[in-house]
Design a protein around this motif. Structure first.
Motif, PDB file in Angstrom:
ATOM      1  N   MET A  42       0.841  -1.207   0.000  1.00 45.77           N
ATOM      2  CA  MET A  42       0.000   0.000   0.000  1.00 45.77           C
ATOM      3  C   MET A  42       0.869   1.247   0.000  1.00 45.77           C
ATOM      4  N   THR A  43       1.923   1.235   0.809  1.00 45.88           N
ATOM      5  CA  THR A  43       2.834   2.373   0.872  1.00 45.88           C
ATOM      6  C   THR A  43       3.534   2.576  -0.461  1.00 45.88           C
ATOM      7  N   PHE A  44       4.023   1.487  -1.057  1.00 41.66           N
ATOM      8  CA  PHE A  44       4.728   1.587  -2.330  1.00 41.66           C
ATOM      9  C   PHE A  44       3.813   2.129  -3.421  1.00 41.66           C
ATOM     10  N   CYS A  45       2.638   1.549  -3.566  1.00 44.52           N
ATOM     11  CA  CYS A  45       1.732   1.959  -4.648  1.00 44.52           C
ATOM     12  C   CYS A  45       1.238   3.394  -4.464  1.00 44.52           C
ATOM     13  N   SER A  46       0.879   3.763  -3.255  1.00 44.20           N
ATOM     14  CA  SER A  46       0.415   5.141  -3.045  1.00 44.20           C
ATOM     15  C   SER A  46       1.571   6.122  -3.173  1.00 44.20           C
ATOM     16  N   GLY A  47       2.754   5.750  -2.724  1.00 44.80           N
ATOM     17  CA  GLY A  47       3.924   6.605  -2.892  1.00 44.80           C
ATOM     18  C   GLY A  47       4.300   6.758  -4.351  1.00 44.80           C
ATOM     19  N   ALA A  48       4.161   5.688  -5.125  1.00 40.82           N
ATOM     20  CA  ALA A  48       4.458   5.748  -6.557  1.00 40.82           C
ATOM     21  C   ALA A  48       3.526   6.726  -7.255  1.00 40.82           C
ATOM     22  N   LEU A  49       2.280   6.785  -6.820  1.00 44.57           N
ATOM     23  CA  LEU A  49       1.344   7.761  -7.396  1.00 44.57           C
ATOM     24  C   LEU A  49       1.824   9.190  -7.150  1.00 44.57           C
ATOM     25  N   VAL A  50       2.206   9.469  -5.927  1.00 45.56           N
ATOM     26  CA  VAL A  50       2.654  10.821  -5.567  1.00 45.56           C
ATOM     27  C   VAL A  50       3.939  11.187  -6.307  1.00 45.56           C
ATOM     28  N   VAL A  51       4.906  10.276  -6.320  1.00 40.08           N
ATOM     29  CA  VAL A  51       6.174  10.544  -7.003  1.00 40.08           C
ATOM     30  C   VAL A  51       5.948  10.712  -8.498  1.00 40.08           C
ATOM     31  N   SER A  52       5.118   9.867  -9.081  1.00 40.92           N
ATOM     32  CA  SER A  52       4.827   9.975 -10.511  1.00 40.92           C
ATOM     33  C   SER A  52       4.213  11.331 -10.842  1.00 40.92           C
ATOM     34  N   ALA A  53       3.257  11.741 -10.055  1.00 41.00           N
ATOM     35  CA  ALA A  53       2.614  13.036 -10.291  1.00 41.00           C
ATOM     36  C   ALA A  53       3.618  14.175 -10.142  1.00 41.00           C
ATOM     37  N   LEU A  77      -3.228   2.474  -8.369  1.00 41.38           N
ATOM     38  CA  LEU A  77      -4.428   2.519  -7.518  1.00 41.38           C
ATOM     39  C   LEU A  77      -4.980   1.112  -7.285  1.00 41.38           C
ATOM     40  N   ALA A  78      -5.019   0.308  -8.348  1.00 42.27           N
ATOM     41  CA  ALA A  78      -5.511  -1.064  -8.213  1.00 42.27           C
ATOM     42  C   ALA A  78      -4.614  -1.878  -7.283  1.00 42.27           C
ATOM     43  N   GLY A  79      -3.302  -1.658  -7.370  1.00 41.04           N
ATOM     44  CA  GLY A  79      -2.373  -2.356  -6.483  1.00 41.04           C
ATOM     45  C   GLY A  79      -2.582  -1.974  -5.027  1.00 41.04           C
ATOM     46  N   ALA A  80      -2.784  -0.684  -4.783  1.00 37.13           N
ATOM     47  CA  ALA A  80      -3.050  -0.232  -3.412  1.00 37.13           C
ATOM     48  C   ALA A  80      -4.377  -0.797  -2.911  1.00 37.13           C
ATOM     49  N   ALA A  81      -5.377  -0.835  -3.788  1.00 41.13           N
ATOM     50  CA  ALA A  81      -6.682  -1.379  -3.404  1.00 41.13           C
ATOM     51  C   ALA A  81      -6.591  -2.880  -3.097  1.00 41.13           C
ATOM     52  N   ALA A  82      -5.851  -3.618  -3.918  1.00 38.72           N
ATOM     53  CA  ALA A  82      -5.687  -5.058  -3.673  1.00 38.72           C
ATOM     54  C   ALA A  82      -4.976  -5.297  -2.345  1.00 38.72           C
ATOM     55  N   ALA A  83      -3.972  -4.481  -2.057  1.00 35.06           N
ATOM     56  CA  ALA A  83      -3.258  -4.612  -0.782  1.00 35.06           C
ATOM     57  C   ALA A  83      -4.180  -4.280   0.391  1.00 35.06           C
ATOM     58  N   MET A  84      -5.047  -3.280   0.202  1.00 37.90           N
ATOM     59  CA  MET A  84      -5.967  -2.908   1.278  1.00 37.90           C
ATOM     60  C   MET A  84      -6.974  -4.022   1.538  1.00 37.90           C
ATOM     61  N   VAL A  85      -7.498  -4.616   0.476  1.00 38.80           N
ATOM     62  CA  VAL A  85      -8.434  -5.724   0.653  1.00 38.80           C
ATOM     63  C   VAL A  85      -7.739  -6.887   1.354  1.00 38.80           C
ATOM     64  N   GLY A  86      -6.523  -7.199   0.934  1.00 44.34           N
ATOM     65  CA  GLY A  86      -5.771  -8.267   1.588  1.00 44.34           C
ATOM     66  C   GLY A  86      -5.523  -7.980   3.054  1.00 44.34           C
ATOM     67  N   THR A 110      -0.240 -11.232  -4.484  1.00 49.24           N
ATOM     68  CA  THR A 110       0.275 -11.360  -5.855  1.00 49.24           C
ATOM     69  C   THR A 110      -0.284 -10.257  -6.744  1.00 49.24           C
ATOM     70  N   LEU A 111      -1.563  -9.962  -6.607  1.00 51.83           N
ATOM     71  CA  LEU A 111      -2.168  -8.885  -7.401  1.00 51.83           C
ATOM     72  C   LEU A 111      -1.520  -7.540  -7.097  1.00 51.83           C
ATOM     73  N   ALA A 116       2.171  -3.298  -8.802  1.00 52.17           N
ATOM     74  CA  ALA A 116       3.276  -2.382  -8.511  1.00 52.17           C
ATOM     75  C   ALA A 116       4.346  -2.460  -9.597  1.00 52.17           C
ATOM     76  N   TYR A 117       4.726  -3.681  -9.973  1.00 50.29           N
ATOM     77  CA  TYR A 117       5.748  -3.841 -11.020  1.00 50.29           C
ATOM     78  C   TYR A 117       5.247  -3.357 -12.373  1.00 50.29           C
ATOM     79  N   LEU A 118       4.011  -3.681 -12.706  1.00 51.27           N
ATOM     80  CA  LEU A 118       3.465  -3.252 -13.987  1.00 51.27           C
ATOM     81  C   LEU A 118       3.338  -1.729 -14.043  1.00 51.27           C
ATOM     82  N   GLY A 119       2.832  -1.134 -12.977  1.00 47.03           N
ATOM     83  CA  GLY A 119       2.725   0.326 -12.921  1.00 47.03           C
ATOM     84  C   GLY A 119       4.080   0.994 -13.011  1.00 47.03           C
ATOM     85  N   LEU A 120       5.060   0.415 -12.334  1.00 45.95           N
ATOM     86  CA  LEU A 120       6.415   0.959 -12.378  1.00 45.95           C
ATOM     87  C   LEU A 120       7.005   0.846 -13.787  1.00 45.95           C
TER      88      LEU A 120
END
Length: 135
Positions: A42-53, A77-86, A110-111, A116-120
């Motif tokens: 969740m931290t990685f995916c949400s941080g990637a959004l901020v850094v990307s922007a 966003l989908a990666g962060a959501a999947a992590a949150m559901v998990g 896994t999702l 995260a890797y695909l978004g990166l």
């Protein structure tokens, strides 16, 4: 007869209780590790959004390939959501403690990792294309 203990033979009530406590402790550690992994994702995916922007706004006033950028944002966003559901579903494994429950945790992890890797990768491709087209 009692339940078979490690090493064969029957167990006393105390030995059975100790075995059950060890099994529960092991299960609890599994859940804690999954929860930690979900929090990291969740931290990685949400941080990637901020850094990307921040990178886009700082370096690319007129970016090329906005569709790829949008796709990478959506995937983060989908990666962060999947992590949150998990993360929310991880405690269920303590009560259910089944192969299916463990597979569900593994699926959500896994999702989130794949996203995260695909978004990166998508953002990396977007950045390379835009950096090479700078004047």
């Amino acid at each position: 007869g009692g339940r078979a203990c490690p090493g064969g033979g029957g167990c006393s009530v105390t030995e059975e209780r100790e075995t059950e406590e060890k099994e529960f402790d092991h299960t609890l550690e599994i859940v804690k590790m999954y929860q930690d992994a979900f929090k990291h994702m969740m931290t990685f995916c949400s941080g990637a959004l901020v850094v990307s922007a921040a990178v886009v706004s700082a370096f690319f006033p007129k970016p090329h390939g906005v569709i790829v950028l949008s796709l990478s944002f959506f995937i983060f966003l989908a990666g962060a959501a999947a992590a949150m559901v998990g993360l929310l579903r991880a405690p269920e494994y303590l009560g259910e403690h089944s192969v299916v429950a463990r597979l569900r945790l593994r699926m959500w992890l896994t999702l989130s990792v794949a996203a995260a890797y695909l978004g990166l990768g998508l953002f990396g491709g977007f950045a390379v294309v835009n950096f090479t087209s700078l004047p």
